[in-house]
Design a protein around this motif. Structure first.
Motif, PDB file in Angstrom:
ATOM      1  N   MET A   1      62.659  66.887  73.304  1.00  0.00           N
ATOM      2  CA  MET A   1      61.507  67.440  74.179  1.00  0.00           C
ATOM      3  C   MET A   1      61.096  66.551  75.336  1.00  0.00           C
ATOM      4  O   MET A   1      60.425  67.404  76.535  1.00  0.00           O
ATOM      5  CB  MET A   1      60.640  67.786  72.807  1.00  0.00           C
ATOM      6  CG  MET A   1      60.611  69.169  71.773  1.00  0.00           C
ATOM      7  SD  MET A   1      59.496  69.376  71.527  1.00  0.00           S
ATOM      8  CE  MET A   1      58.742  67.532  70.284  1.00  0.00           C
ATOM      9  N   ASP A   2      61.730  65.653  75.106  1.00  0.00           N
ATOM     10  CA  ASP A   2      61.212  64.662  76.282  1.00  0.00           C
ATOM     11  C   ASP A   2      61.837  63.140  76.483  1.00  0.00           C
ATOM     12  O   ASP A   2      62.543  63.217  74.855  1.00  0.00           O
ATOM     13  CB  ASP A   2      59.911  64.334  76.239  1.00  0.00           C
ATOM     14  CG  ASP A   2      59.177  63.495  77.428  1.00  0.00           C
ATOM     15  OD1 ASP A   2      59.804  63.780  78.184  1.00  0.00           O
ATOM     16  OD2 ASP A   2      57.928  62.624  77.291  1.00  0.00           O
ATOM     17  N   ALA A   3      62.099  62.971  77.129  1.00  0.00           N
ATOM     18  CA  ALA A   3      63.098  61.579  77.254  1.00  0.00           C
ATOM     19  C   ALA A   3      62.640  60.599  78.191  1.00  0.00           C
ATOM     20  O   ALA A   3      61.883  61.164  79.240  1.00  0.00           O
ATOM     21  CB  ALA A   3      64.400  62.176  77.467  1.00  0.00           C
TER      22      ALA A   3
ATOM     23  N   GLY B   1      62.929  53.739  86.367  1.00  0.00           N
ATOM     24  CA  GLY B   1      63.584  54.270  85.130  1.00  0.00           C
ATOM     25  C   GLY B   1      63.656  55.630  85.469  1.00  0.00           C
ATOM     26  O   GLY B   1      61.544  55.785  85.312  1.00  0.00           O
ATOM     27  N   LYS B   2      64.105  56.746  85.074  1.00  0.00           N
ATOM     28  CA  LYS B   2      63.912  58.571  84.329  1.00  0.00           C
ATOM     29  C   LYS B   2      65.366  58.780  84.105  1.00  0.00           C
ATOM     30  O   LYS B   2      66.745  58.254  83.952  1.00  0.00           O
ATOM     31  CB  LYS B   2      64.483  58.639  86.405  1.00  0.00           C
ATOM     32  CG  LYS B   2      65.133  60.406  86.143  1.00  0.00           C
ATOM     33  CD  LYS B   2      65.297  60.366  88.172  1.00  0.00           C
ATOM     34  CE  LYS B   2      65.499  61.013  88.944  1.00  0.00           C
ATOM     35  NZ  LYS B   2      65.290  62.252  89.402  1.00  0.00           N
ATOM     36  N   ALA B   3      65.153  59.139  82.916  1.00  0.00           N
ATOM     37  CA  ALA B   3      66.134  60.541  82.600  1.00  0.00           C
ATOM     38  C   ALA B   3      66.733  61.772  83.455  1.00  0.00           C
ATOM     39  O   ALA B   3      65.657  61.774  83.652  1.00  0.00           O
ATOM     40  CB  ALA B   3      66.066  60.722  80.596  1.00  0.00           C
ATOM     41  N   GLU B   4      67.459  62.019  83.587  1.00  0.00           N
ATOM     42  CA  GLU B   4      68.383  63.011  83.853  1.00  0.00           C
ATOM     43  C   GLU B   4      68.982  64.036  83.030  1.00  0.00           C
ATOM     44  O   GLU B   4      69.813  63.326  82.509  1.00  0.00           O
ATOM     45  CB  GLU B   4      68.741  62.622  85.293  1.00  0.00           C
ATOM     46  CG  GLU B   4      68.979  63.874  86.047  1.00  0.00           C
ATOM     47  CD  GLU B   4      69.768  63.174  87.300  1.00  0.00           C
ATOM     48  OE1 GLU B   4      70.762  63.166  87.964  1.00  0.00           O
ATOM     49  OE2 GLU B   4      68.124  62.817  88.115  1.00  0.00           O
ATOM     50  N   ARG B   5      69.117  65.411  83.037  1.00  0.00           N
ATOM     51  CA  ARG B   5      70.033  65.991  81.788  1.00  0.00           C
ATOM     52  C   ARG B   5      71.598  66.339  83.326  1.00  0.00           C
ATOM     53  O   ARG B   5      70.925  66.329  83.734  1.00  0.00           O
ATOM     54  CB  ARG B   5      69.437  67.104  81.399  1.00  0.00           C
ATOM     55  CG  ARG B   5      68.346  67.508  80.745  1.00  0.00           C
ATOM     56  CD  ARG B   5      67.832  68.797  80.229  1.00  0.00           C
ATOM     57  NE  ARG B   5      69.057  69.760  80.391  1.00  0.00           N
ATOM     58  CZ  ARG B   5      69.093  70.869  79.669  1.00  0.00           C
ATOM     59  NH1 ARG B   5      67.201  71.493  79.801  1.00  0.00           N
ATOM     60  NH2 ARG B   5      70.310  71.982  80.047  1.00  0.00           N
ATOM     61  N   GLU B   6      72.257  66.245  81.775  1.00  0.00           N
ATOM     62  CA  GLU B   6      73.699  66.534  82.819  1.00  0.00           C
ATOM     63  C   GLU B   6      73.594  68.177  83.539  1.00  0.00           C
ATOM     64  O   GLU B   6      73.423  68.687  83.036  1.00  0.00           O
ATOM     65  CB  GLU B   6      75.412  66.400  82.176  1.00  0.00           C
ATOM     66  CG  GLU B   6      76.008  66.581  82.538  1.00  0.00           C
ATOM     67  CD  GLU B   6      77.242  66.865  81.868  1.00  0.00           C
ATOM     68  OE1 GLU B   6      77.950  65.793  81.825  1.00  0.00           O
ATOM     69  OE2 GLU B   6      76.466  67.048  80.486  1.00  0.00           O
ATOM     70  N   GLY B   7      73.959  67.982  84.948  1.00  0.00           N
ATOM     71  CA  GLY B   7      74.119  69.118  85.702  1.00  0.00           C
ATOM     72  C   GLY B   7      72.979  69.803  85.913  1.00  0.00           C
ATOM     73  O   GLY B   7      72.559  70.780  86.218  1.00  0.00           O
TER      74      GLY B   7
ATOM     75  N   ALA C   1      63.088  70.025  78.444  1.00  0.00           N
ATOM     76  CA  ALA C   1      63.542  70.026  76.571  1.00  0.00           C
ATOM     77  C   ALA C   1      65.241  70.874  76.538  1.00  0.00           C
ATOM     78  O   ALA C   1      65.745  71.705  77.390  1.00  0.00           O
ATOM     79  CB  ALA C   1      62.830  70.954  75.543  1.00  0.00           C
ATOM     80  N   MET C   2      65.682  70.523  75.711  1.00  0.00           N
ATOM     81  CA  MET C   2      67.065  70.796  75.660  1.00  0.00           C
ATOM     82  C   MET C   2      67.533  70.552  74.310  1.00  0.00           C
ATOM     83  O   MET C   2      67.176  69.990  73.031  1.00  0.00           O
ATOM     84  CB  MET C   2      68.005  69.719  76.233  1.00  0.00           C
ATOM     85  CG  MET C   2      68.352  68.372  75.408  1.00  0.00           C
ATOM     86  SD  MET C   2      68.898  67.257  76.469  1.00  0.00           S
ATOM     87  CE  MET C   2      70.340  67.610  76.239  1.00  0.00           C
ATOM     88  N   LEU C   3      67.809  71.995  74.108  1.00  0.00           N
ATOM     89  CA  LEU C   3      68.269  72.241  72.355  1.00  0.00           C
ATOM     90  C   LEU C   3      70.087  71.372  72.153  1.00  0.00           C
ATOM     91  O   LEU C   3      70.744  71.828  73.072  1.00  0.00           O
ATOM     92  CB  LEU C   3      68.909  73.660  72.331  1.00  0.00           C
ATOM     93  CG  LEU C   3      69.130  74.583  71.124  1.00  0.00           C
ATOM     94  CD1 LEU C   3      67.959  74.404  69.533  1.00  0.00           C
ATOM     95  CD2 LEU C   3      69.980  75.382  70.830  1.00  0.00           C
TER      96      LEU C   3
ATOM     97  N   ILE D   1      63.882  55.638  75.350  1.00  0.00           N
ATOM     98  CA  ILE D   1      62.816  56.874  74.312  1.00  0.00           C
ATOM     99  C   ILE D   1      63.285  58.569  74.582  1.00  0.00           C
ATOM    100  O   ILE D   1      63.150  58.691  75.539  1.00  0.00           O
ATOM    101  CB  ILE D   1      61.273  56.437  74.475  1.00  0.00           C
ATOM    102  CG1 ILE D   1      61.108  54.687  74.386  1.00  0.00           C
ATOM    103  CG2 ILE D   1      60.881  56.715  73.314  1.00  0.00           C
ATOM    104  CD1 ILE D   1      60.135  53.840  74.728  1.00  0.00           C
ATOM    105  N   TRP D   2      62.963  59.257  73.436  1.00  0.00           N
ATOM    106  CA  TRP D   2      63.117  59.762  73.588  1.00  0.00           C
ATOM    107  C   TRP D   2      62.304  60.467  72.178  1.00  0.00           C
ATOM    108  O   TRP D   2      62.228  60.028  71.399  1.00  0.00           O
ATOM    109  CB  TRP D   2      64.184  61.429  73.284  1.00  0.00           C
ATOM    110  CG  TRP D   2      65.455  60.559  72.376  1.00  0.00           C
ATOM    111  CD1 TRP D   2      65.751  61.411  70.864  1.00  0.00           C
ATOM    112  CD2 TRP D   2      66.563  59.749  71.811  1.00  0.00           C
ATOM    113  NE1 TRP D   2      66.103  61.303  70.198  1.00  0.00           N
ATOM    114  CE2 TRP D   2      66.834  59.800  70.509  1.00  0.00           C
ATOM    115  CE3 TRP D   2      66.176  58.399  72.363  1.00  0.00           C
ATOM    116  CZ2 TRP D   2      67.373  58.925  69.848  1.00  0.00           C
ATOM    117  CZ3 TRP D   2      67.372  57.793  72.075  1.00  0.00           C
ATOM    118  CH2 TRP D   2      67.699  58.040  70.682  1.00  0.00           C
TER     119      TRP D   2
END
Length: 186
Positions: A70-72, A90-96, A106-108, A152-153
């Motif tokens: 739900m968060d990163a 820093g930053k978290a980024e989903r692929e694509g 958020a990602m399943l 952290i996620w």
């Protein structure tokens, strides 16, 4: 049959339903999300004012039910007291799915052996280094120190949401090599 017998039967039925639902949920299992941090840091971009690097983190669900990230958050541990020549963000980024607003969507994460065959999701831990105190990027990175980066996620599934964390170690030598600078001997 009197009133107390009816109450006893109702309580037995309620207890049986609770036990059966617990057994059913236990058979269905829980999510179990694991992360692979073995990919190296790579350079994304560099100009005279900044260096951006990233590391691919591979998330897999080896459990029996689906999970959700739900968060990163990516948090470099570089306080000014340790080294004030560079600012690290820093930053978290989903692929694509890059985002300019730093929001993590958020990602399943499907369960192991799902019908779709999806067995991994990738998140990139990105770090941006910017010189401070009138230094050039090359000078600031040549005096760089080793840092630790917390990733952290927040995850959820059949278990209530909870936070997990991994720590990535990033040496000054590795940063200098990615930036193409030589570390100063001080």
């Amino acid at each position: 049959m009197d009133f107390l017998d009816i109450i006893d039967i109702i309580l037995i039925v309620i207890l049986a339903v609770l036990i059966l639902s617990d057994l059913l949920l236990a058979m269905m299992g829980k999510e179990q999300i694991v992360v692979d941090t073995s990919a190296p840091f790579t350079k994304v971009s560099q100009d005279e004012n900044s260096l951006v690097i990233e590391k691919q983190l591979t998330f897999r669900n080896v459990g029996k039910s689906c999970g959700v990230l739900m968060d990163a958050i990516v948090r470099p541990q570089l306080p000014y007291e340790q080294y004030d020549g560079i600012e690290a963000r820093g930053k978290a980024e989903r692929e694509g799915a890059p985002r300019e607003d730093d929001y993590f969507e958020a990602m399943l994460i499907e369960k192991k052996g799902n019908a779709k065959g999806a067995d991994a999701q990738h998140i990139f831990a990105k770090l941006k280094f910017t010189p401070r105190n009138g230094r050039t990027l090359e000078d600031a990175l040549s005096h760089m120190v080793d840092i630790v980066v917390d990733v952290i996620w927040q995850e959820s599934g059949r278990m209530p949401y909870h936070y997990e964390k991994v720590q990535l170690k990033l040496s000054a030598e590795e940063i200098a090599q990615l930036a193409g600078v030589t570390l100063a001997k001080d």
